[in-house]
Scaffold this motif. Structure first.
Motif, mmCIF file in Angstrom:
data_model
loop_
_atom_site.group_PDB
_atom_site.id
_atom_site.type_symbol
_atom_site.label_atom_id
_atom_site.label_comp_id
_atom_site.label_asym_id
_atom_site.label_seq_id
_atom_site.Cartn_x
_atom_site.Cartn_y
_atom_site.Cartn_z
ATOM 1 N N VAL A 10 42.667 -55.226 -0.449
ATOM 2 C CA VAL A 10 44.325 -55.127 0.032
ATOM 3 C C VAL A 10 44.755 -56.515 -0.388
ATOM 4 O O VAL A 10 44.251 -57.681 -0.038
ATOM 5 N N GLY A 11 45.506 -56.576 -1.407
ATOM 6 C CA GLY A 11 45.947 -57.738 -2.154
ATOM 7 C C GLY A 11 45.594 -57.871 -3.597
ATOM 8 O O GLY A 11 44.333 -58.143 -4.108
ATOM 9 N N ALA A 12 46.244 -57.719 -4.408
ATOM 10 C CA ALA A 12 46.170 -57.847 -6.023
ATOM 11 C C ALA A 12 46.525 -59.230 -6.690
ATOM 12 O O ALA A 12 46.650 -58.946 -7.891
ATOM 13 N N GLY A 13 46.166 -60.090 -5.890
ATOM 14 C CA GLY A 13 46.361 -61.502 -6.667
ATOM 15 C C GLY A 13 44.929 -61.817 -6.900
ATOM 16 O O GLY A 13 43.795 -61.137 -6.962
ATOM 17 N N PRO A 14 44.799 -63.238 -7.687
ATOM 18 C CA PRO A 14 43.385 -63.621 -7.969
ATOM 19 C C PRO A 14 42.183 -63.245 -7.088
ATOM 20 O O PRO A 14 41.322 -62.928 -7.467
ATOM 21 N N ALA A 15 42.664 -63.435 -5.694
ATOM 22 C CA ALA A 15 41.338 -63.428 -4.910
ATOM 23 C C ALA A 15 40.945 -61.788 -4.683
ATOM 24 O O ALA A 15 39.792 -61.588 -4.845
ATOM 25 N N GLY A 16 41.648 -60.982 -4.768
ATOM 26 C CA GLY A 16 41.483 -59.613 -4.585
ATOM 27 C C GLY A 16 40.886 -59.186 -5.882
ATOM 28 O O GLY A 16 39.851 -58.417 -6.068
ATOM 29 N N GLY A 342 33.196 -64.650 5.431
ATOM 30 C CA GLY A 342 33.981 -63.402 4.724
ATOM 31 C C GLY A 342 33.777 -61.957 5.628
ATOM 32 O O GLY A 342 34.570 -61.029 5.447
ATOM 33 N N ARG A 343 32.994 -61.925 6.600
ATOM 34 C CA ARG A 343 32.761 -60.878 7.599
ATOM 35 C C ARG A 343 33.704 -61.109 8.592
ATOM 36 O O ARG A 343 33.484 -61.933 9.260
ATOM 37 N N VAL A 344 34.716 -60.166 8.820
ATOM 38 C CA VAL A 344 35.782 -60.257 9.623
ATOM 39 C C VAL A 344 35.210 -59.982 11.196
ATOM 40 O O VAL A 344 34.356 -59.023 11.342
ATOM 41 N N ALA A 360 37.091 -60.495 4.325
ATOM 42 C CA ALA A 360 38.238 -61.372 3.860
ATOM 43 C C ALA A 360 37.752 -61.991 2.608
ATOM 44 O O ALA A 360 36.739 -62.681 2.904
ATOM 45 N N THR A 361 38.829 -62.515 2.062
ATOM 46 C CA THR A 361 38.421 -63.307 0.733
ATOM 47 C C THR A 361 39.657 -63.968 0.536
ATOM 48 O O THR A 361 40.891 -63.510 0.764
ATOM 49 N N LYS A 376 36.941 -67.711 -6.662
ATOM 50 C CA LYS A 376 35.836 -67.015 -7.423
ATOM 51 C C LYS A 376 34.545 -67.067 -6.487
ATOM 52 O O LYS A 376 33.907 -66.282 -6.198
ATOM 53 N N SER A 377 34.373 -68.399 -6.253
ATOM 54 C CA SER A 377 33.218 -68.600 -5.216
ATOM 55 C C SER A 377 33.296 -68.085 -3.926
ATOM 56 O O SER A 377 32.203 -67.594 -3.257
ATOM 57 N N ASP A 378 34.522 -68.113 -3.590
ATOM 58 C CA ASP A 378 34.921 -67.749 -1.916
ATOM 59 C C ASP A 378 34.641 -66.039 -2.327
ATOM 60 O O ASP A 378 34.141 -65.529 -1.268
#
Length: 455
Positions: A10-16, A342-344, A360-361, A376-378
């Motif tokens: 969910v989210g199409a920015g760099p993180a997603g 990253g585990r909610v 989550a990222t 990226k590392s995240d």
């Protein structure tokens, strides 16, 4: 037989997009569907980076290659948590990764913050980047001297755009209404205020130097704030990037003012904003700051010396915050999804248990800190944990992309896809060619949806 992993991002920015790329590279059978509430991908790159940053916007080229992966599918115009519930989504995916970022302003608890012409920096960014769901009008004709609170990269972007002329940005993708607002600007002086000293500045050397690139803008660093203590010296020894920042600031602090440029950006260190002056009728009429002194350990304390600055508008750039997502726990203090690597979690707090299958990222995971590259590392950490959990995740009962699409269509959602993004990009480039520019950004959600809609 083990079923291939099905994941919704969910989210199409760099993180997603980075998370999707890492997942499909590490699991050759996994498929990912990326959702975004906007009709377009790229999130922060399209709607959070200043238009005069073509170098950063070139990241889109690399993200486009990722999105061309046939195991990654983009679905736009779907607001997860509003148009589609999390429970509905879990019926089609084994796991959900939230990469919804942070695009709203953090608050500043000082008197006068709610006065007319006291603005959130994120709101101004959304204006000049033409976010289709945000304010598309901005009056820059009623203030000649403005204050920017905060000296991070966003503060630099806001100050730079405020100080530039409309014609200077015609080489970018800005649409006519942004050009018109900048062309009608009365701004001559932009004052940036930092609570701490130059050795605690949060911007990068490249971003700082870009502030001085315009022939129409003079950068003035006020030397009375260029102070250093033992903690500052230690920080400079540990960071090459910080030393470069301080070197540039020191050079600017020593140079003589010029007669030529008619607009100026002033940088004030060790000045803590304590009150925005004015009233509801007149709006902002000034800013009061208290001079700070360094304490030797990179800390600061007030001196009791106050200055009133003659400004008619204030832009607060003290950080972004994420927004809660329906049905998902939210940490109201840190303004992120509560998580461990990253585990909610099911709630904010040290004793909370993991919420199975939810991750989550990016900034919604760690807060709005770090550059795009840090994402990226995240994402790698989050996806590593997702893959570790994969054998134990409850498998979704519906596993066909066609079934998901049918569900969305049945809801009457005007979904877009990645082929639609290519059509929209061609449309924007054609609009630019018509007036001798590379492209002009589309600002209307209905127009974008019509151009990009699924054929």
């Amino acid at each position: 037989m083990t079923l291939p992993l099905r994941v919704a991002v969910v989210g199409a920015g760099p993180a997603g997009i980075y998370a999707s790329d890492i997942l499909t590279k590490n699991d050759p059978d996994a498929t990912v569907d990326i959702y975004d509430r906007l009709p377009t991908p790229y999130g922060l790159i399209r709607y959070g980076v200043a238009p005069d940053h073509p170098r950063i916007k070139q990241i889109i080229v690399a993200l486009h290659r990722v999105m061309e992966n046939p195991r990654i599918h983009f679905t736009g115009n779907v607001h997860v948590g509003v148009d589609v519930s999390i429970d509905e989504l879990r019926g089609y995916y084994d796991a959900v990764v939230f990469a919804t970022g942070a695009e709203r302003d953090r608050t500043v608890a000082i008197p006068g913050i709610g006065l007319p012409r006291s603005y959130g920096g994120a709101d101004f960014v959304a204006f000049y980047d033409s976010h289709p769901d945000r304010e598309q009008t901005w009056d820059l004709s009623d203030a000649s001297s403005v204050a920017v609170l905060g000296v991070g990269n966003v503060g630099l972007d806001v100050a730079r755009i405020l100080a530039r002329t409309g014609d200077e940005l015609l080489y970018t993708e800005i649409p006519p209404h942004v050009h018109a607002a900048l062309s009608n600007s009365a701004v001559t002086d932009v004052h940036m205020f930092a609570r701490r000293g130059p050795a605690q500045a949060q911007f990068t050397p490249v971003e700082l130097r870009e502030l001085d690139h315009s022939p129409n803008v003079q950068v003035v660093v006020h030397p009375e704030g260029m102070e250093f203590d033992e903690g500052s010296e230690a920080a400079l020894r540990e960071s090459k990037s910080l030393r470069m920042v301080v070197d540039v600031l020191s050079q600017w602090a020593m140079r003589d003012p010029e007669d030529g440029p008619q607009r100026r950006v002033h940088i004030h260190f060790l000045e803590n904003p304590v009150e925005i002056l004015g009233d509801e009728t007149s709006g902002v009429t000034g800013l009061r700051t208290e001079h700070q002194e360094l304490t030797g350990d990179e800390g600061i304390r007030g001196t009791g010396v106050f200055t009133d600055w003659d400004v008619q508008a204030v832009y607060r750039c003290v950080g972004y915050r994420s927004e809660p997502i329906a049905e998902i726990p939210f940490d109201d203090r840190k303004m992120v999804l509560p998580n461990v690597a990253g585990r909610v979690l099911q709630a904010a707090g040290p004793d909370a248990e993991v919420l199975p299958g939810v991750y989550a990222t990016g900034w919604v995971k760690r807060g709005p800190v770090g550059l795009i590259g840090h994402t990226k590392s995240d994402a790698a950490e989050t996806i590593a944990n997702l893959l570790q959990d994969a054998p134990h995740l409850t498998k979704a009962p519906h596993r066909d992309r066609a079934a998901v699409h049918a569900m969305l269509v049945a809801k009457g959602l005007p979904v877009t896809d990645f082929d639609g993004w290519d059509r929209l990009e061609d449309f924007e480039r054609a609009a630019g060619v018509a007036v001798g520019r590379e492209r002009i950004k589309s600002i209307s959600r209905p127009e974008m949806t019509e151009v990009a809609g699924v054929r």
